[in-house]
Write a protein that holds these residues in place. Sequence first.
Motif, PDB file in Angstrom:
ATOM      1  N   LYS A  79       9.807  -5.795 -19.731  1.00 26.68           N
ATOM      2  CA  LYS A  79      10.432  -6.648 -20.421  1.00 26.68           C
ATOM      3  C   LYS A  79      10.211  -8.206 -20.426  1.00 26.68           C
ATOM      4  N   TYR A  80       9.134  -8.468 -19.062  1.00 28.82           N
ATOM      5  CA  TYR A  80       9.792  -9.519 -18.974  1.00 28.82           C
ATOM      6  C   TYR A  80       8.143  -9.607 -18.603  1.00 28.82           C
ATOM      7  N   ASP A  81       7.889 -10.972 -18.368  1.00 28.03           N
ATOM      8  CA  ASP A  81       6.119 -11.059 -18.042  1.00 28.03           C
ATOM      9  C   ASP A  81       6.109 -12.059 -16.986  1.00 28.03           C
ATOM     10  N   VAL A  82       7.456 -12.629 -16.184  1.00 30.60           N
ATOM     11  CA  VAL A  82       7.882 -13.297 -14.971  1.00 30.60           C
ATOM     12  C   VAL A  82       9.306 -12.950 -14.978  1.00 30.60           C
ATOM     13  N   VAL A  83       9.569 -12.771 -13.997  1.00 33.19           N
ATOM     14  CA  VAL A  83      10.967 -12.777 -13.274  1.00 33.19           C
ATOM     15  C   VAL A  83      11.093 -12.530 -12.042  1.00 33.19           C
ATOM     16  N   ASP A  84      12.570 -13.740 -11.662  1.00 32.95           N
ATOM     17  CA  ASP A  84      12.926 -13.679 -10.125  1.00 32.95           C
ATOM     18  C   ASP A  84      13.571 -12.592  -9.683  1.00 32.95           C
ATOM     19  N   ILE A  85      13.332 -12.004  -8.748  1.00 30.24           N
ATOM     20  CA  ILE A  85      13.798 -10.434  -8.112  1.00 30.24           C
ATOM     21  C   ILE A  85      15.485 -10.462  -8.061  1.00 30.24           C
ATOM     22  N   ASP A  86      16.345 -11.777  -8.167  1.00 31.26           N
ATOM     23  CA  ASP A  86      17.543 -11.945  -8.213  1.00 31.26           C
ATOM     24  C   ASP A  86      17.921 -11.782  -9.456  1.00 31.26           C
ATOM     25  N   ASP A  87      17.595 -12.806 -10.169  1.00 34.55           N
ATOM     26  CA  ASP A  87      17.657 -12.594 -11.616  1.00 34.55           C
ATOM     27  C   ASP A  87      17.703 -10.614 -12.079  1.00 34.55           C
ATOM     28  N   LYS A 103      16.536  -5.832  -2.854  1.00 32.52           N
ATOM     29  CA  LYS A 103      15.169  -6.232  -3.086  1.00 32.52           C
ATOM     30  C   LYS A 103      13.989  -5.574  -3.367  1.00 32.52           C
ATOM     31  N   TYR A 104      13.840  -4.537  -1.739  1.00 36.74           N
ATOM     32  CA  TYR A 104      13.069  -4.095  -1.631  1.00 36.74           C
ATOM     33  C   TYR A 104      12.663  -2.252  -2.146  1.00 36.74           C
ATOM     34  N   ILE A 105      13.685  -2.260  -2.889  1.00 38.67           N
ATOM     35  CA  ILE A 105      12.947  -1.245  -3.726  1.00 38.67           C
ATOM     36  C   ILE A 105      13.094  -1.465  -5.495  1.00 38.67           C
ATOM     37  N   VAL A 106      12.885  -2.580  -5.862  1.00 44.95           N
ATOM     38  CA  VAL A 106      11.987  -3.643  -7.010  1.00 44.95           C
ATOM     39  C   VAL A 106      10.950  -3.787  -6.267  1.00 44.95           C
ATOM     40  N   THR A 107      10.393  -4.274  -4.985  1.00 41.45           N
ATOM     41  CA  THR A 107       9.469  -4.458  -4.681  1.00 41.45           C
ATOM     42  C   THR A 107       8.271  -2.743  -4.878  1.00 41.45           C
ATOM     43  N   ASP A 108       8.966  -2.118  -4.231  1.00 40.83           N
ATOM     44  CA  ASP A 108       8.500  -0.587  -4.270  1.00 40.83           C
ATOM     45  C   ASP A 108       8.097  -0.334  -5.320  1.00 40.83           C
ATOM     46  N   ALA A 109       9.243  -0.496  -6.568  1.00 44.31           N
ATOM     47  CA  ALA A 109       8.558   0.409  -7.740  1.00 44.31           C
ATOM     48  C   ALA A 109       7.551  -0.711  -8.782  1.00 44.31           C
ATOM     49  N   VAL A 110       6.999  -1.462  -8.117  1.00 46.73           N
ATOM     50  CA  VAL A 110       6.214  -2.196  -8.827  1.00 46.73           C
ATOM     51  C   VAL A 110       4.556  -1.866  -8.023  1.00 46.73           C
ATOM     52  N   SER A 111       4.713  -1.053  -6.406  1.00 46.16           N
ATOM     53  CA  SER A 111       4.116  -0.686  -5.925  1.00 46.16           C
ATOM     54  C   SER A 111       2.937  -0.439  -6.605  1.00 46.16           C
ATOM     55  N   GLY A 112       1.788   0.101  -6.747  1.00 48.00           N
ATOM     56  CA  GLY A 112       0.650   0.215  -7.096  1.00 48.00           C
ATOM     57  C   GLY A 112       0.882   0.154  -9.267  1.00 48.00           C
ATOM     58  N   THR A 113       1.066  -0.194  -9.197  1.00 50.22           N
ATOM     59  CA  THR A 113       1.304  -1.037 -10.671  1.00 50.22           C
ATOM     60  C   THR A 113       0.301  -1.985 -10.816  1.00 50.22           C
ATOM     61  N   GLY A 114      -0.269  -2.615 -12.798  1.00 55.33           N
ATOM     62  CA  GLY A 114      -0.533  -3.867 -12.812  1.00 55.33           C
ATOM     63  C   GLY A 114       0.422  -4.441 -11.837  1.00 55.33           C
ATOM     64  N   ASP A 118       4.746 -11.778  -5.624  1.00 49.03           N
ATOM     65  CA  ASP A 118       4.385 -13.138  -4.868  1.00 49.03           C
ATOM     66  C   ASP A 118       5.472 -12.918  -4.403  1.00 49.03           C
ATOM     67  N   ARG A 119       5.403 -13.126  -2.865  1.00 46.80           N
ATOM     68  CA  ARG A 119       6.978 -12.487  -1.562  1.00 46.80           C
ATOM     69  C   ARG A 119       7.519 -14.169  -1.662  1.00 46.80           C
ATOM     70  N   ILE A 120       6.468 -15.375  -1.716  1.00 51.29           N
ATOM     71  CA  ILE A 120       6.594 -16.803  -1.420  1.00 51.29           C
ATOM     72  C   ILE A 120       7.905 -17.328  -2.863  1.00 51.29           C
ATOM     73  N   MET A 121       7.328 -16.771  -3.650  1.00 49.88           N
ATOM     74  CA  MET A 121       8.202 -17.092  -4.906  1.00 49.88           C
ATOM     75  C   MET A 121       9.364 -16.684  -5.273  1.00 49.88           C
ATOM     76  N   ASN A 122       9.310 -14.898  -4.927  1.00 48.96           N
ATOM     77  CA  ASN A 122      10.668 -13.777  -4.842  1.00 48.96           C
ATOM     78  C   ASN A 122      10.349 -13.848  -6.295  1.00 48.96           C
ATOM     79  N   LYS A 123       8.790 -13.577  -7.252  1.00 46.74           N
ATOM     80  CA  LYS A 123       9.609 -13.221  -8.745  1.00 46.74           C
ATOM     81  C   LYS A 123       7.986 -12.473  -8.610  1.00 46.74           C
ATOM     82  N   ILE A 124       8.540 -11.342  -9.830  1.00 47.61           N
ATOM     83  CA  ILE A 124       7.665 -10.664 -10.265  1.00 47.61           C
ATOM     84  C   ILE A 124       6.412 -10.496 -11.767  1.00 47.61           C
ATOM     85  N   TYR A 125       5.349 -10.597 -11.650  1.00 48.59           N
ATOM     86  CA  TYR A 125       4.692 -11.347 -12.775  1.00 48.59           C
ATOM     87  C   TYR A 125       4.408  -9.429 -13.696  1.00 48.59           C
ATOM     88  N   SER A 126       4.465  -9.567 -14.910  1.00 51.52           N
ATOM     89  CA  SER A 126       3.874  -8.104 -15.197  1.00 51.52           C
ATOM     90  C   SER A 126       2.759  -8.004 -14.986  1.00 51.52           C
TER      91      SER A 126
END
Length: 137
Positions: A79-87, A103-114, A118-126
């Motif tokens: 549902k997000y184009d970009v989102v901060d993990i904490d948010d 947080k690693y639960i969220v980052t692990d969920a996106v692993s292997g997807t499109g 970004d670890r520095i910005m702590n954001k997930i991009y679609s």
Amino acid sequence: NKVNSFVSTNTYFTIQSLKGDGFSHELENLGFDDIFYANILAVSPLFCYQRVYGSIVLYSGRGKKNFSIKAFIRNLLEKYDVVDIDDFMDDVYEKYGVRIPEKYIVTDAVSGTGMYYDRIMNKIYSSKSIYYSDLDD
């Protein structure tokens, strides 16, 4: 049946998210907590369910007997184009009552997807293209 009519097919939901979306039922007057009502829905053949960090998440898709926590998180991230993990974690707790503990639960969920993390910005991009366009801004 009322819940089934209220939710869209192929949708994740909790009792908290149902209430937040405006659903109400006369059974709520009995005074039980959300876990009681979630367990009633969990035994219905209309829904699948998974215990997710102390909450019961239900899924309205028929034929999908089980789902994973990763699938739940990925679905919400779509549902997000970009989102901060904490948010994102705060949003999940506010809407669904599910507190993702790490947080690693969220980052692990996106692993292997499109999606891209970004670890520095702590954001997930679609996608990486959205990531690169964000860098250009």
